[in-house]
Motif scaffolding. Structure first.
Motif, mmCIF file in Angstrom:
data_model
loop_
_atom_site.group_PDB
_atom_site.id
_atom_site.type_symbol
_atom_site.label_atom_id
_atom_site.label_comp_id
_atom_site.label_asym_id
_atom_site.label_seq_id
_atom_site.Cartn_x
_atom_site.Cartn_y
_atom_site.Cartn_z
ATOM 1 N N LYS A 60 -0.673 -14.893 -33.490
ATOM 2 C CA LYS A 60 -1.860 -14.146 -33.086
ATOM 3 C C LYS A 60 -1.474 -12.743 -32.603
ATOM 4 O O LYS A 60 -2.154 -11.768 -32.916
ATOM 5 C CB LYS A 60 -2.624 -14.911 -32.005
ATOM 6 N N MET A 61 -0.389 -12.642 -31.853
ATOM 7 C CA MET A 61 0.101 -11.333 -31.404
ATOM 8 C C MET A 61 0.413 -10.435 -32.600
ATOM 9 O O MET A 61 0.079 -9.241 -32.608
ATOM 10 C CB MET A 61 1.372 -11.490 -30.565
ATOM 11 N N CYS A 62 1.061 -11.018 -33.606
ATOM 12 C CA CYS A 62 1.423 -10.264 -34.806
ATOM 13 C C CYS A 62 0.178 -9.778 -35.535
ATOM 14 O O CYS A 62 0.100 -8.611 -35.946
ATOM 15 C CB CYS A 62 2.280 -11.111 -35.742
ATOM 16 N N GLU A 63 -0.797 -10.654 -35.677
ATOM 17 C CA GLU A 63 -2.017 -10.310 -36.401
ATOM 18 C C GLU A 63 -2.855 -9.262 -35.671
ATOM 19 O O GLU A 63 -3.484 -8.419 -36.301
ATOM 20 C CB GLU A 63 -2.854 -11.565 -36.641
ATOM 21 N N GLU A 64 -2.839 -9.299 -34.335
ATOM 22 C CA GLU A 64 -3.690 -8.404 -33.562
ATOM 23 C C GLU A 64 -3.016 -7.095 -33.173
ATOM 24 O O GLU A 64 -3.713 -6.094 -32.953
ATOM 25 C CB GLU A 64 -4.198 -9.113 -32.315
ATOM 26 N N LEU A 65 -1.665 -7.081 -33.071
ATOM 27 C CA LEU A 65 -1.023 -5.880 -32.544
ATOM 28 C C LEU A 65 0.303 -5.521 -33.197
ATOM 29 O O LEU A 65 0.518 -4.377 -33.588
ATOM 30 C CB LEU A 65 -0.801 -6.039 -31.026
ATOM 31 N N LEU A 66 1.190 -6.461 -33.322
ATOM 32 C CA LEU A 66 2.583 -6.135 -33.637
ATOM 33 C C LEU A 66 2.841 -5.734 -35.076
ATOM 34 O O LEU A 66 3.781 -4.984 -35.341
ATOM 35 C CB LEU A 66 3.481 -7.329 -33.275
ATOM 36 N N VAL A 67 2.052 -6.227 -36.016
ATOM 37 C CA VAL A 67 2.329 -6.030 -37.442
ATOM 38 C C VAL A 67 1.151 -5.334 -38.118
ATOM 39 O O VAL A 67 -0.002 -5.695 -37.895
ATOM 40 C CB VAL A 67 2.600 -7.388 -38.128
ATOM 41 N N ASN A 68 1.464 -4.356 -38.954
ATOM 42 C CA ASN A 68 0.462 -3.733 -39.815
ATOM 43 C C ASN A 68 0.485 -4.503 -41.127
ATOM 44 O O ASN A 68 1.311 -4.250 -41.996
ATOM 45 C CB ASN A 68 0.787 -2.255 -40.036
ATOM 46 N N ASP A 69 -0.410 -5.457 -41.280
ATOM 47 C CA ASP A 69 -0.340 -6.371 -42.429
ATOM 48 C C ASP A 69 -0.643 -5.705 -43.770
ATOM 49 O O ASP A 69 -0.472 -6.315 -44.814
ATOM 50 C CB ASP A 69 -1.212 -7.604 -42.210
ATOM 51 N N VAL A 70 -1.072 -4.456 -43.757
ATOM 52 C CA VAL A 70 -1.277 -3.737 -45.011
ATOM 53 C C VAL A 70 0.067 -3.405 -45.653
ATOM 54 O O VAL A 70 0.230 -3.512 -46.872
ATOM 55 C CB VAL A 70 -2.099 -2.445 -44.775
ATOM 56 N N ILE A 71 1.050 -3.040 -44.834
ATOM 57 C CA ILE A 71 2.342 -2.606 -45.371
ATOM 58 C C ILE A 71 3.532 -3.436 -44.895
ATOM 59 O O ILE A 71 4.655 -3.213 -45.360
ATOM 60 C CB ILE A 71 2.605 -1.108 -45.061
#
Length: 78
Positions: A60-71
């Motif tokens: 959830k942290m990755c999805e909301e803040l830590l990772v830019n899932d576009v790139i």
């Protein structure tokens, strides 16, 4: 519980920092390098004992803040 998040660029996304490192290494006569890719690592210390809950929380942290899932892609290591 220690959790490590490795974040790296998706295939096909330009990595100018990696190219700069590769060029610098070649200038230092490390010529056997074909490619350099950069990544980042985030180390979290969670107050959690359940691995499944820890994984869910960090995801959830990755999805909301830590990772830019576009790139970026990521992996979670518990």
């Amino acid at each position: 519980m220690k959790v490590i998040v490795n974040i790296f660029l998706k295939e096909g996304v330009l990595d100018p920092q990696g190219k700069a490192i590769q060029k610098a290494l070649h200038s230092l006569n490390f010529n056997n390098i074909d490619d350099v890719k950069t990544a980042k690592q985030i180390i979290l210390e969670l107050n959690e004992t359940d691995k499944i809950k820890a994984n869910e929380t960090v995801k959830k942290m990755c999805e909301e803040l830590l990772v830019n899932d576009v790139i970026e892609n990521y992996e979670i290591v518990i």
